[in-house]
Scaffold this active site. Structure first.
Site, mmCIF file in Angstrom:
data_model
loop_
_atom_site.group_PDB
_atom_site.id
_atom_site.type_symbol
_atom_site.label_atom_id
_atom_site.label_comp_id
_atom_site.label_asym_id
_atom_site.label_seq_id
_atom_site.Cartn_x
_atom_site.Cartn_y
_atom_site.Cartn_z
ATOM 1 N N LYS A 130 0.864 -1.180 0.000
ATOM 2 C CA LYS A 130 0.000 0.000 0.000
ATOM 3 C C LYS A 130 0.902 1.231 0.000
ATOM 4 C CE LYS A 130 -4.159 1.996 1.830
ATOM 5 N NZ LYS A 130 -3.701 3.346 1.591
ATOM 6 N N GLU A 187 -1.345 3.999 -8.001
ATOM 7 C CA GLU A 187 -0.906 5.036 -7.068
ATOM 8 C C GLU A 187 0.249 5.826 -7.672
ATOM 9 O OE1 GLU A 187 -2.779 4.538 -4.296
ATOM 10 O OE2 GLU A 187 -1.822 5.737 -2.731
HETATM 11 O O1 I6G Z 1 -5.921 2.582 -2.061
HETATM 12 C C1 I6G Z 1 -5.489 1.433 -2.542
HETATM 13 C C2 I6G Z 1 -4.180 1.095 -2.413
HETATM 14 C C3 I6G Z 1 -3.711 -0.097 -2.903
HETATM 15 C C4 I6G Z 1 -6.405 0.555 -3.179
HETATM 16 C C5 I6G Z 1 -5.925 -0.681 -3.664
HETATM 17 C C6 I6G Z 1 -4.549 -0.992 -3.518
HETATM 18 O O2 I6G Z 1 -4.137 -2.145 -4.002
HETATM 19 C C7 I6G Z 1 -2.787 -2.467 -3.892
HETATM 20 N N1 I6G Z 1 -6.769 -1.515 -4.267
HETATM 21 C C8 I6G Z 1 -8.054 -1.192 -4.393
HETATM 22 C C9 I6G Z 1 -8.979 -2.143 -5.054
HETATM 23 C C10 I6G Z 1 -8.539 0.028 -3.930
HETATM 24 N N2 I6G Z 1 -7.715 0.902 -3.323
HETATM 25 C C11 I6G Z 1 -9.932 0.409 -4.050
#
Ligand code: I6G
Length: 696
Positions: A130, A187
């Site tokens: 994350k 991201e």
């Molecule tokens: O905010 C997020 C960070 C990382 C995510 C995410 C994520 O996957 C590695 N995956 C999803 C499906 C969502 N937000 C909605």
């Protein structure tokens, strides 16, 4: 027994507290999402958010559609065009239990929702990182990037296409076989090294008087600032990166086009189309492998080139994801499992100044204990005077402290609105807090330094080691372990104590056999007979290296003359410039340093003093020599000393500028090179003869 406080106020009602929290969270969210200037650490925001969630759950009558708990992110800024997402950009549930139970709880919930029993096989997950960045939706039509949009409130984001196009890792055009409409989600983040160099550049701009520039508190904040920069030219100079983790709208799936059954296949396909996917992504069977992943990444977290605030687990099978569905806009098939926050809020109790082994003064904020980055922190470095001023940290301030990895905790920012009135600005002391000697900051340097090197308790070990060094006064066998022990056991406090050591004191030290103690005493006795340059060098005066010590000794002849020389006279010495002259003067202006010199002389440390150097040329004035091989009687150091005392220079390698090569036994490539260049080669006897010979 504690007496109840009859005058204590009853505290806010749930309705009042909910209203308070909503106002506060709205304000923080505006600063965080819209202005990119967070005023509290993420962990504090999460805490307030969770308090509101809990209150709303316990009091459903207080629910309100405009509560911050109903929003995913921030409001779109007016300056950017709004974009309605074809498929909402949701957020995922956060598991705040940072222990292994966090992963266990998620697996238990998933299994229950799927109606699995204990004997059923483990659920397969994908475990990802994350990133601490900004969620982005990249829309491709017929393989061409047509739009990049921030998450915004999940329904409507901002069109930041111009800025996102500047990110090299984001493909502008995709291979032929991609679906005609493809939205890739991921991201945008800033690497730690890119963040450091960006802040360095910002500091330079500020130092040069730029008005509207600022430094960024962390990589996430810097990335957010870059993405929402109104001038794409500036955005292009801010180094951003991207990782893909999913898709939004994908239509229509062509005949023969890519089909995915699992999230992992989807990621591999995104990778094959040219999107960066984190290499650490992996599949995991059931809770035990999720826990192992969480722990492995926790160990590697500090070495990663980017910040992460947790890991994400997703059910791998897309069919099972569909079955699990959503609960209040959050997928049931995914969770973010956090790590302990690396930033927290606390208060500054005092600002102390610590003195390092080499005399460097460092301001340190003493903090109300706070748990951050997995440990309790009570000190944070303010680095130096300029940093302390720039951050303007004052006693009583509420500050954000950051501790990432093994790095020393630091204050990242001050919450100016919480400042106690009239709190005075911090100033560096002009005297050393340990020994009271003058503390000086030289031109062009960031640090203040204590000038009481010989006396200062903080510098004791370093001073003794330097004095005893082979090229200084030389006390054979006195190394750092021994000095450490003797200083810690308080057997020696200042240099002269070395000469007061007896067998009994030494025998009490660890691993100090009788024989070694006797050897040390003998070495100390031998060291009493030294030379003025060695003694001067051994005093550890800042900027006075071996060569300068020799020049000083040659110029003045006597120690007292050096100790009393005004700066103007010191400047007459070869190689002595204003910084060195001031450093020598300041050193001998400290009464404690002079006392130590006197005590050393009183202990019997002596040398042959000479007359001030006649300006007459010396035998080797202006000559450069190279010494190679083993000489029959002189060691390499002795030969070097003799050459320098006769006005010559000793170089490490042979070049056209070399005048003589002094060759001993087993001379190698330097001798060959000298012969190639036709340089005069002499032996030790030849050197000794030159040293005796009159100049010319
Ligand atoms: O905010 C997020 C960070 C990382 C995510 C995410 C994520 O996957 C590695 N995956 C999803 C499906 C969502 N937000 C909605």
């Amino acid at each position: 027994m504690a007496t109840p406080d009859l005058f204590a106020s009853p505290g806010p009602s749930p309705a009042e507290r909910v209203a308070e929290l909503r106002t506060e969270l709205h304000q923080h969210a505006h600063r965080y999402y819209v202005l990119d200037e967070p005023s509290i650490p993420d962990a504090e925001y999460d805490r307030l958010f969770q308090e509101l969630q809990a209150l709303e759950a316990a009091h459903p009558e207080l629910a309100s559609p405009d509560s911050p708990t109903r929003r995913v992110g921030g409001k779109a800024l007016d300056q950017f065009t709004s974009v309605r997402h074809a498929v909402p950009m949701l957020s995922i549930r956060t598991e705040t239990d940072t222990e292994a139970t966090g992963a266990q709880n998620f697996d238990t919930r998933v299994r229950k929702e799927l109606g699995l029993v204990e004997s059923d096989p483990p659920v397969e997950y994908v475990a990802e990182l994350k990133f601490d960045g900004l969620a982005m939706n990249l829309r491709y039509e017929n393989g061409v990037l047509v739009q990049a949009a921030t998450r915004g409130d999940g329904e409507v984001g901002e069109d930041v296409t111009q800025n996102i196009r500047t990110i090299r890792q984001i493909p502008l055009r995709l291979p032929k076989d991609v679906p005609p409409v493809l939205e890739v989600r991921g991201e945008v983040y800033m690497r730690r090294d890119d963040f450091e160099s960006l802040n360095e550049k910002q500091r330079e701009k500020i130092a040069q008087g730029a008005k509207n520039e600022k430094t960024f508190v962390n990589p996430r904040n810097a990335a957010a600032g870059a993405v929402r920069q109104l001038d794409p030219g500036i955005a292009a100079q801010r180094p951003l990166s991207f990782f893909a983790y999913g898709v939004g709208e994908v239509t229509p799936q062509q005949e023969g086009g890519p089909q995915f059954d699992t999230h992992f296949q989807l990621l591999l396909t995104l990778k094959s189309w040219g999107f960066p996917v984190a290499a650490l992504t992996q599949t995991a069977q059931g809770a035990p492998e999720l826990i192992a992943f969480h722990q492995k990444i926790a160990r590697e977290r500090d070495q990663l080139p980017y910040d992460i605030d947790g890991v994400v687990y997703k059910v791998n099978s897309l069919a099972l994801q569909k079955k699990l569905g959503f609960v209040t806009r959050e997928p049931r098939w995914a969770v973010a499992h956090k790590y302990p926050a690396q930033e927290q809020m606390t208060t500054v109790l005092a600002i102390d100044v610590q003195v390092g082994r080499t005399g460097k003064l460092t301001p340190v904020a003493k903090l109300a204990p706070v748990f951050v980055g997995g440990v309790t922190v009570t000190n944070a470095t303010l680095h130096n005077e300029d940093e302390a001023r720039r951050k303007d940290v004052r006693v009583g301030d509420t500050v954000i402290v950051r501790r990432a990895g093994d790095v020393i905790p630091e204050v990242v920012s001050v919450m100016a609105d919480k400042r106690v009135q009239d709190a005075p600005q911090f100033t560096m002391p002009r005297t050393c807090p340990v020994c009271g000697s003058d503390a000086v900051r030289e031109e062009g340097e960031a640090d203040y330094r204590c000038t009481g090197g010989l006396f200062c308790g903080a510098q004791r070990k370093e001073a003794i080691l330097h004095y005893a060094h082979r090229r200084a006064v030389e006390v054979e066998g006195l190394g750092d372990k021994l000095v450490e022990q003797m200083v810690d056991a308080n057997i020696i406090r200042t240099l002269p104590d070395l000469y007061k050591l007896g067998l009994t004191a030494l025998a009490g030290l660890e691993r100090m056999a009788d024989k070694s103690a006797q050897n040390l005493l003998q070495a100390l006795e031998k060291s009493k007979s030294t030379t003025l340059p060695r003694f001067l060098f051994g005093l550890g005066i800042r900027h006075v290296g071996e060569a300068t010590a020799k020049e000083l000794a040659r110029h003045f002849g006597k120690l007292d003359a050096i100790m009393d020389a005004p700066e103007a006279q010191l400047l007459e010495v070869n190689d002595v410039g204003p910084i060195v002259a001031t450093s020598i003067r300041t050193f001998f202006d400290q009464p404690h340093n002079r006392e130590v010199v006197e005590q050393l002389r009183a202990c019997g440390v002596h040398w042959a003093e000479g007359e001030p150097a006649a300006r007459a040329p010396q035998p080797l004035s202006g000559k450069t020599l190279v010494i190679t091989g083993t000489l029959p009687t002189l060691s390499r150091d002795e030969a070097k000393d003799r050459v320098e005392a006769a006005g010559g220079k000793v170089a490490g390698s042979v070049s056209k500028k070399t005048d003589y090569v002094v060759a001993g036994a087993e001379a190698g490539s330097k001798l060959t090179r000298a012969q190639e260049l036709g340089i005069t080669v002499i032996d030790e006897a030849g050197l000794l003869a030159m040293l005796e010979a009159p100049p010319g």
